[in-house]
Design a protein around this motif. Structure first.
Motif, PDB file in Angstrom:
ATOM      1  N   CYS A 494       0.855  -1.196   0.000  1.00 26.63           N
ATOM      2  CA  CYS A 494       0.000   0.000   0.000  1.00 26.63           C
ATOM      3  C   CYS A 494       0.889   1.242   0.000  1.00 26.63           C
ATOM      4  N   GLU A 495       0.756   2.075  -1.030  1.00 28.69           N
ATOM      5  CA  GLU A 495       1.529   3.304  -1.155  1.00 28.69           C
ATOM      6  C   GLU A 495       0.576   4.492  -1.170  1.00 28.69           C
ATOM      7  N   GLU A 496       0.629   5.300  -0.100  1.00 30.80           N
ATOM      8  CA  GLU A 496      -0.228   6.485   0.023  1.00 30.80           C
ATOM      9  C   GLU A 496      -1.694   6.117  -0.200  1.00 30.80           C
ATOM     10  N   SER A 497      -2.146   5.123   0.533  1.00 34.13           N
ATOM     11  CA  SER A 497      -3.536   4.661   0.529  1.00 34.13           C
ATOM     12  C   SER A 497      -3.945   3.961  -0.764  1.00 34.13           C
ATOM     13  N   THR A 498      -2.990   3.669  -1.653  1.00 31.57           N
ATOM     14  CA  THR A 498      -3.284   2.962  -2.897  1.00 31.57           C
ATOM     15  C   THR A 498      -2.503   1.656  -2.930  1.00 31.57           C
ATOM     16  N   ASP A 499      -3.187   0.563  -3.257  1.00 25.96           N
ATOM     17  CA  ASP A 499      -2.546  -0.748  -3.286  1.00 25.96           C
ATOM     18  C   ASP A 499      -1.928  -1.017  -4.655  1.00 25.96           C
ATOM     19  N   PHE A 500      -0.754  -1.650  -4.623  1.00 20.15           N
ATOM     20  CA  PHE A 500      -0.060  -2.028  -5.838  1.00 20.15           C
ATOM     21  C   PHE A 500       0.462  -3.458  -5.711  1.00 20.15           C
ATOM     22  N   ILE A 501       0.671  -4.099  -6.859  1.00 14.14           N
ATOM     23  CA  ILE A 501       1.199  -5.458  -6.906  1.00 14.14           C
ATOM     24  C   ILE A 501       2.627  -5.394  -7.439  1.00 14.14           C
ATOM     25  N   TYR A 502       3.544  -6.079  -6.757  1.00 13.77           N
ATOM     26  CA  TYR A 502       4.924  -6.188  -7.238  1.00 13.77           C
ATOM     27  C   TYR A 502       5.196  -7.652  -7.574  1.00 13.77           C
ATOM     28  N   ILE A 503       5.723  -7.889  -8.785  1.00 12.83           N
ATOM     29  CA  ILE A 503       5.927  -9.248  -9.294  1.00 12.83           C
ATOM     30  C   ILE A 503       7.385  -9.433  -9.683  1.00 12.83           C
ATOM     31  N   SER A 504       7.971 -10.568  -9.254  1.00  6.75           N
ATOM     32  CA  SER A 504       9.344 -10.891  -9.666  1.00  6.75           C
ATOM     33  C   SER A 504       9.290 -11.858 -10.845  1.00  6.75           C
ATOM     34  N   ASP A 505      10.032 -11.527 -11.893  1.00  5.35           N
ATOM     35  CA  ASP A 505      10.126 -12.392 -13.069  1.00  5.35           C
ATOM     36  C   ASP A 505      11.519 -13.017 -13.057  1.00  5.35           C
ATOM     37  N   THR A 506      11.594 -14.285 -12.664  1.00  6.73           N
ATOM     38  CA  THR A 506      12.892 -14.927 -12.457  1.00  6.73           C
ATOM     39  C   THR A 506      13.663 -15.154 -13.744  1.00  6.73           C
ATOM     40  N   SER A 507      12.988 -15.183 -14.879  1.00  9.43           N
ATOM     41  CA  SER A 507      13.679 -15.383 -16.157  1.00  9.43           C
ATOM     42  C   SER A 507      14.168 -14.075 -16.758  1.00  9.43           C
ATOM     43  N   ARG A 508      13.432 -12.992 -16.571  1.00  9.45           N
ATOM     44  CA  ARG A 508      13.815 -11.699 -17.145  1.00  9.45           C
ATOM     45  C   ARG A 508      14.583 -10.814 -16.170  1.00  9.45           C
ATOM     46  N   ASP A 509      14.773 -11.288 -14.936  1.00 12.58           N
ATOM     47  CA  ASP A 509      15.529 -10.539 -13.912  1.00 12.58           C
ATOM     48  C   ASP A 509      14.894  -9.183 -13.607  1.00 12.58           C
ATOM     49  N   THR A 510      13.577  -9.124 -13.580  1.00 14.12           N
ATOM     50  CA  THR A 510      12.880  -7.844 -13.378  1.00 14.12           C
ATOM     51  C   THR A 510      11.906  -7.919 -12.195  1.00 14.12           C
ATOM     52  N   ILE A 511      11.616  -6.736 -11.665  1.00 12.86           N
ATOM     53  CA  ILE A 511      10.534  -6.545 -10.688  1.00 12.86           C
ATOM     54  C   ILE A 511       9.551  -5.579 -11.334  1.00 12.86           C
ATOM     55  N   THR A 512       8.279  -5.993 -11.452  1.00 13.10           N
ATOM     56  CA  THR A 512       7.277  -5.178 -12.157  1.00 13.10           C
ATOM     57  C   THR A 512       6.188  -4.736 -11.189  1.00 13.10           C
ATOM     58  N   LYS A 513       5.844  -3.455 -11.295  1.00 10.77           N
ATOM     59  CA  LYS A 513       4.799  -2.861 -10.459  1.00 10.77           C
ATOM     60  C   LYS A 513       3.516  -2.741 -11.268  1.00 10.77           C
ATOM     61  N   LEU A 514       2.391  -3.273 -10.716  1.00  9.22           N
ATOM     62  CA  LEU A 514       1.084  -3.205 -11.363  1.00  9.22           C
ATOM     63  C   LEU A 514       0.087  -2.528 -10.427  1.00  9.22           C
ATOM     64  N   ASP A 515      -0.911  -1.850 -11.004  1.00 10.56           N
ATOM     65  CA  ASP A 515      -2.009  -1.373 -10.173  1.00 10.56           C
ATOM     66  C   ASP A 515      -3.006  -2.512 -10.009  1.00 10.56           C
ATOM     67  N   MET A 516      -4.099  -2.257  -9.272  1.00  7.81           N
ATOM     68  CA  MET A 516      -5.033  -3.330  -8.958  1.00  7.81           C
ATOM     69  C   MET A 516      -5.896  -3.711 -10.154  1.00  7.81           C
ATOM     70  N   ASN A 517      -5.799  -2.943 -11.237  1.00 10.23           N
ATOM     71  CA  ASN A 517      -6.473  -3.314 -12.487  1.00 10.23           C
ATOM     72  C   ASN A 517      -5.547  -4.052 -13.438  1.00 10.23           C
ATOM     73  N   LEU A 518      -4.361  -4.444 -12.903  1.00  6.50           N
ATOM     74  CA  LEU A 518      -3.354  -5.196 -13.657  1.00  6.50           C
ATOM     75  C   LEU A 518      -2.726  -4.384 -14.782  1.00  6.50           C
ATOM     76  N   ASN A 519      -2.687  -3.073 -14.620  1.00  8.51           N
ATOM     77  CA  ASN A 519      -1.957  -2.220 -15.560  1.00  8.51           C
ATOM     78  C   ASN A 519      -0.516  -2.074 -15.083  1.00  8.51           C
ATOM     79  N   ILE A 520       0.451  -2.222 -15.998  1.00  9.74           N
ATOM     80  CA  ILE A 520       1.852  -2.094 -15.623  1.00  9.74           C
ATOM     81  C   ILE A 520       2.195  -0.628 -15.383  1.00  9.74           C
TER      82      ILE A 520
END
Length: 603
Positions: A494-520
């Protein structure tokens, strides 16, 4: 100034004498002995005594003969001056001191205002009614009347608000109490059912053993009878003994099997530490929070059907929020970047019933010091007590458990790779709950408002309801390009009263942030991080295990910077990293390792 109450000029010898006014009305002429400053009348001694006794006038101030005035304020010779001076009650106010803006009498003018310019009121007041000052006073009076009426109206409204406010908050409090009572009733029934189920299982087991040992005893008695019957026939006794010897070996094996099966469940009811803290708390159930509201806005506070906005009972809310702690950016917590880790111990994670080496893919802190760990190789979920640093219990699940998330009402959801999602009860002993299938190899999981966010090994992220139905999912962009390659872990922040999803991609070596509507929203990448796996949140920092880079990375969400840690401490191929700030420990599981590594944290 010779102005008596009514001076009798008929008797020149009495020219300076003041007479009793009430007696004068009865044509009785008596010298005045007192003067009432309230009634503005002269009294003889008899009338003065009566004036002091009467209820209506007993509190009036009477001046004796030596202090009473020589005239009556209000007589026609006084030119309309009727207001007595507060400092000199025997004198009338006749002047106005413009320097001090003060009404004064002649004595005041002589004693205190000699150097001031004093106007005679009778001179300056002739055209006063047409003056602006008088008009302003009249307008002010009118406005004040209006303001008083408005204030009275607001007070009346606030009386209604106070009544409704009390009624609504009592309603909310009692409704919440009913929810709490219902929750504990459900938990009690669940525990009673579990006790009854376990008791029934043990009773069935023991009942199944009775005919076995009865039959065993019967066979043994039969052998004993045969031997006793041949005691006098040595040859036959020899034969029966040899036969019995073979039979006794089988009977001993049968008895060993019975003893092996004669294992019951030993269990006890343990009080929940969270409930114990609640009982000991002075703020259990909730508190009443004072909200600062502008006085003129109180009466107009907007109302809902069962409550008024602005005043809340802490703890009042939907049951889905109880027991769910979601990391919030900015909340006070430990700064992971300044910590140094020293190896403390390893906790063995194998059990006698394990068939393979452990693959400890996920960790989750339950109430108190309990830690839930998924062992995907042995199809088990295990419980570690961090106070005793030992494996205390486990439960077999119908599949390979991968990741775990906390749910309301002492439950967790576990992804089972190719077997869907399994629910477990965690209030006492672990217990199997409901289960649903999913389409694909499910891995990472998080809970959000009666929804499950699940990542799939082969590039998909989906939002499911609690029955497993897909509400939304993301897999490719508008051009058909794959967004993820192997997103096997995720977390919710939760960032400033807004929830976000953080995903680790083990093959691409990335961390991706999504909103709750699954927008990157954003993608993070750092050369020092290879094969990111577990991703857990603590305040405004993410703890990420680097599987191929043999390290732990810390992502600061406020700056977007990644910091390397853990490599010098000998962390190799970490599967899952979890910070346990209550005990100042970092917990790490590694591939091909049957233990949980525990590191002490030093600032």
């Amino acid at each position: 100034m010779e102005v008596p109450g009514k001076k009798l000029q008929a008797r020149p010898s009495a020219a300076d004498t003041t007479y009793c006014q009430p007696c004068e009305q009865d044509d009785e002429i008596l010298p005045a002995e007192a003067f009432c400053t309230v009634c503005k009348e002269f009294f003889c001694s008899k009338c003065a005594s009566l004036h002091r006794k009467q209820k209506i006038s007993r509190s009036h101030n009477l001046l004796d003969k030596s202090n009473m005035p020589t005239y009556i304020v209000g007589h026609e010779d006084n030119h309309g001056y009727t207001e007595p001076c507060k400092t000199h009650p025997e004198e009338s106010i006749k002047y106005f001191c413009s320097a001090h803006q003060t009404l004064i009498c002649g004595h005041c003018a002589v004693q205190n205002h000699r150097s001031c310019h004093a106007d005679v009121i009778s001179d300056i007041s002739k055209a006063f009614k047409d003056d602006q000052e008088y008009g302003d006073v009249i307008k002010t009076i009118a406005r004040l009347f209006e303001d008083i009426d408005l204030c009275a109206s607001d007070v009346k409204k606030n009386v209604d608000v106070v009544a409704k406010l009390g009624k609504n908050e009592v309603y909310k409090l009692r409704r919440y109490r009913e929810e709490v009572n219902k929750y504990f009733e459900v938990r009690e029934q669940e525990l009673l059912k579990l006790i009854e189920k376990t008791k029934h299982m043990d009773e069935e087991l023991l009942e199944s053993l009775k005919p076995k040992y009865t039959n065993l005893k019967s066979k043994l008695e039969e052998i004993n009878v045969k031997l006793s019957a041949e005691e006098n026939n040595i040859i036959q006794l020899f034969i029966e003994t040899k036969k019995a010897k073979k039979l006794l070996g089988g009977l001993q094996n049968d008895l060993a099997d019975i003893k092996k099966d004669n294992v019951i469940h030993h269990y006890e009811f343990r009080k929940d530490p969270t409930t114990e803290r609640l009982i000991a708390s002075d703020t259990g159930l909730g508190t009443l929070e004072n909200i600062v509201t502008e006085p003129h806005k109180i009466a107009s506070a907007s109302e809902s059907d069962h409550g008024i906005k602005g005043l809340t009972v802490q703890g009042d809310g939907t049951r889905e929020n109880l027991g769910i702690s979601r990391p919030t950016v900015g909340q006070a917590t430990v700064d992971l970047t300044i910590l140094r880790f020293t190896s403390a111990m390893v906790i063995p994670m194998t059990s006698p019933t394990d068939n393979k080496d452990c693959h400890l893919s996920s960790m989750l802190n339950l109430t108190g010091s309990r830690l839930l760990i998924a062992d995907s190789n042995n199809n088990k979920v295990k419980v570690v007590d961090m106070q005793t640093n030992s494996l205390v219990s486990q439960i077999s699940v119908p599949g390979q458990p991968w990741d775990i998330c906390l749910l309301p009402r002492d439950r967790v959801a576990v992804t089972m790779t190719l077997s869907g999602v399994q629910f477990l009860a965690t209030g006492g002993q672990l217990a199997i709950g409901d289960h649903f299938e999913v389409d694909g190899d499910c891995r990472g999981i998080a809970y959000h408002k009666e929804r499950l966010i699940v990542s799939f090994k082969y590039g998909k992220v989906a939002v499911l309801n609690m029955n497993g139905h897909v509400i939304g999912q993301i897999e490719r962009d508008s051009n058909g390009k794959e967004l993820f390659q192997c997103p096997i872990y995720l977390t919710l922040v939760c960032e400033e009263s807004t929830d976000f999803i953080y995903i680790s991609d083990t093959s691409r070596d990335t961390i991706t942030k999504l909103d709750m509507n699954l927008n990157i929203i954003k993608t993070f990448q750092e050369p020092s991080l290879k094969g990111p796996r577990s991703i857990t949140a603590l305040g405004d920092q993410l703890l990420i295990s680097g599987y191929r880079s043999n390290n732990i990375m810390i992502l600061d969400l406020s700056t977007g910077q990644m910091t390397l840690t853990g490599k010098k401490e000998g962390i190799g191929k970490p599967l899952f990293a979890y910070c346990f700030p209550q005990q100042g420990k970092l917990l790490v599981t590694e591939v091909f390792n049957n233990s949980l590594k525990v590191f002490n944290t030093i600032a």
